[in-house]
Design a protein around this motif. Structure first.
Motif, PDB file in Angstrom:
ATOM      1  N   LEU A 160       4.349  -9.925 -40.459  1.00  0.00           N
ATOM      2  CA  LEU A 160       3.270 -10.155 -39.496  1.00  0.00           C
ATOM      3  C   LEU A 160       2.304  -8.978 -39.512  1.00  0.00           C
ATOM      4  O   LEU A 160       2.730  -7.831 -39.631  1.00  0.00           O
ATOM      5  N   PRO A 161       1.019  -9.262 -39.359  1.00  0.00           N
ATOM      6  CA  PRO A 161       0.069  -8.150 -39.265  1.00  0.00           C
ATOM      7  C   PRO A 161       0.134  -7.541 -37.864  1.00  0.00           C
ATOM      8  O   PRO A 161       0.600  -8.197 -36.927  1.00  0.00           O
ATOM      9  N   PRO A 162      -0.339  -6.305 -37.689  1.00  0.00           N
ATOM     10  CA  PRO A 162      -0.347  -5.713 -36.351  1.00  0.00           C
ATOM     11  C   PRO A 162      -1.099  -6.630 -35.389  1.00  0.00           C
ATOM     12  O   PRO A 162      -2.091  -7.254 -35.768  1.00  0.00           O
ATOM     13  N   GLY A 163      -0.600  -6.738 -34.174  1.00  0.00           N
ATOM     14  CA  GLY A 163      -1.285  -7.558 -33.166  1.00  0.00           C
ATOM     15  C   GLY A 163      -0.752  -8.974 -33.064  1.00  0.00           C
ATOM     16  O   GLY A 163      -1.011  -9.656 -32.089  1.00  0.00           O
ATOM     17  N   MET A 164      -0.012  -9.416 -34.094  1.00  0.00           N
ATOM     18  CA  MET A 164       0.583 -10.757 -33.994  1.00  0.00           C
ATOM     19  C   MET A 164       2.072 -10.593 -33.729  1.00  0.00           C
ATOM     20  O   MET A 164       2.737  -9.798 -34.415  1.00  0.00           O
ATOM     21  N   HIS A 165       2.590 -11.306 -32.766  1.00  0.00           N
ATOM     22  CA  HIS A 165       4.028 -11.204 -32.507  1.00  0.00           C
ATOM     23  C   HIS A 165       4.548 -12.526 -31.942  1.00  0.00           C
ATOM     24  O   HIS A 165       3.789 -13.296 -31.328  1.00  0.00           O
ATOM     25  N   PRO A 166       5.858 -12.779 -32.120  1.00  0.00           N
ATOM     26  CA  PRO A 166       6.410 -14.044 -31.625  1.00  0.00           C
ATOM     27  C   PRO A 166       6.593 -14.039 -30.114  1.00  0.00           C
ATOM     28  O   PRO A 166       6.837 -12.983 -29.530  1.00  0.00           O
ATOM     29  N   VAL A 167       6.484 -15.231 -29.523  1.00  0.00           N
ATOM     30  CA  VAL A 167       6.769 -15.377 -28.092  1.00  0.00           C
ATOM     31  C   VAL A 167       7.906 -16.390 -27.940  1.00  0.00           C
ATOM     32  O   VAL A 167       8.011 -17.339 -28.728  1.00  0.00           O
ATOM     33  N   PRO A 168       8.781 -16.157 -26.943  1.00  0.00           N
ATOM     34  CA  PRO A 168       9.937 -17.062 -26.788  1.00  0.00           C
ATOM     35  C   PRO A 168       9.548 -18.413 -26.209  1.00  0.00           C
ATOM     36  O   PRO A 168       8.655 -18.489 -25.365  1.00  0.00           O
ATOM     37  N   ALA A 169      10.232 -19.465 -26.657  1.00  0.00           N
ATOM     38  CA  ALA A 169      10.043 -20.810 -26.077  1.00  0.00           C
ATOM     39  C   ALA A 169      11.272 -21.105 -25.219  1.00  0.00           C
ATOM     40  O   ALA A 169      12.334 -21.454 -25.738  1.00  0.00           O
ATOM     41  N   VAL A 170      11.117 -20.910 -23.924  1.00  0.00           N
ATOM     42  CA  VAL A 170      12.228 -21.144 -22.985  1.00  0.00           C
ATOM     43  C   VAL A 170      12.248 -22.640 -22.666  1.00  0.00           C
ATOM     44  O   VAL A 170      11.215 -23.202 -22.285  1.00  0.00           O
ATOM     45  N   MET A 171      13.383 -23.273 -22.885  1.00  0.00           N
ATOM     46  CA  MET A 171      13.430 -24.745 -22.795  1.00  0.00           C
ATOM     47  C   MET A 171      14.701 -25.226 -22.103  1.00  0.00           C
ATOM     48  O   MET A 171      15.717 -24.528 -22.078  1.00  0.00           O
ATOM     49  N   GLU A 172      14.603 -26.445 -21.590  1.00  0.00           N
ATOM     50  CA  GLU A 172      15.737 -27.116 -20.955  1.00  0.00           C
ATOM     51  C   GLU A 172      16.158 -28.299 -21.838  1.00  0.00           C
ATOM     52  O   GLU A 172      15.327 -28.820 -22.602  1.00  0.00           O
TER      53      GLU A 172
END
Ligand code: AKG
Length: 274
Positions: free
Chosen positions: A178-190
């Motif tokens: 990933l380039p700087p500034g891009m990062h993963p975000v969690p998908a909280v799910m039921e």
């Protein structure tokens, strides 16, 4: 078509490349699939089962390998893959009638490794058009048990070249940078929530750090109805009415990008894949 998607869900797909449709399936339906696949898992091993890159005798994935292409031999999996509720969402997201190409079941027991960041298109090689995944939670999923992680906006990047993944935290051995500034975000799910994501979105998951809780998920992979080619592994390709459509095998990965530094800025340089 039974599902009408909220305009904000469609907009989210266009903006970030993924969207969760909450309770597309009920908790009871999710429970049915969870029990069904646990029973199948207890009964034996199946073609394509994969416990990942070897990680020693105590790796929990040895007992709970990932299942693949269950729809080729299991009626319940086929019905889910072709389900009208999923079809309606895909139609709304992709703008055309999809073809179905793959099912997978991740058990992700306590202590299991995750899957390093990747783009599905790297494997599916759909041409022309998109691939898209429908990822249904069978357990409550959050960071502790290794929920999905997705990089917003990464569907606008070209295909990235892969590099070696850290196989102490990933059961697969390829990853993308990933380039700087891009990062993963969690998908909280039921249970019953379905995450749809564009096959160009960079995604994966981190290890299940809980001591008691599984993180099971049922996944379908689809390609755009305009596609002419897809990688060999995904044949036979199915229309959403279950009939087979003949597409051409795509042996070529096409070009992929690597990040290089140009005057302090990360820029993608395209190369031939492979
Ligand atoms: O469920 C996961 O942990 C990863 C799934 C994934 O990356 C995929 O379906 O492409």
């Amino acid at each position: 078509m039974k599902t009408t998607l909220l305009p904000e869900v469609i907009e989210q797909m266009q903006t970030v490349g993924f969207a969760v449709v909450r309770q597309l399936f009920s908790r009871e339906e999710a429970k049915f699939y969870l029990e069904h696949f646990m029973q199948l898992r207890e009964k034996g091993r199946y073609e394509g089962d994969w416990d990942g890159v070897p990680a020693g005798d105590h790796d929990p994935l040895k007992r709970y390998p990932r299942m693949i292409h269950m729809h080729r031999w299991d009626e319940a999996s086929l019905k889910w893959l072709l389900h009208d509720k999923i079809r309606a969402c895909l139609h709304a997201f992709m703008g055309n009638e999809p073809f179905a190409v793959q099912t997978m079941l991740y058990f992700k027991p306590p202590g299991a490794r995750g899957q390093a960041l990747h783009q599905d298109q790297y494997f599916l090689r759909v041409q022309p058009g998109l691939c898209m995944a429908a990822w249904m939670a069978l357990d409550p999923c959050e960071e502790e048990n290794g929920c999905m992680q997705l990089v917003p906006g990464s569907h606008r990047l070209p295909l990235l070249c892969t590099e070696r993944a850290d196989t102490t935290t990933s059961f697969t051995d390829v990853s993308v940078a990933l380039p700087p500034g891009m990062h993963p975000v969690p998908a909280v799910m039921e249970p019953g929530d379905v995450l749809f994501f564009n096959g160009m979105v960079i995604h994966g998951s981190f290890p299940n750090t809980s001591t008691q809780r599984f993180r099971r998920s049922l996944i379908g992979h689809y390609i755009s109805g305009e596609a002419m080619k897809v990688a060999d592994y995904y044949h036979p390709v199915l229309r959403m009415d279950g009939s087979e459509v003949k597409l051409i095998d795509n042996p070529e990965g096409g070009p992929c990008g690597i990040w290089v530094d140009r005057q302090g800025q990360p820029v993608l340089e395209m190369q031939r894949a492979g």
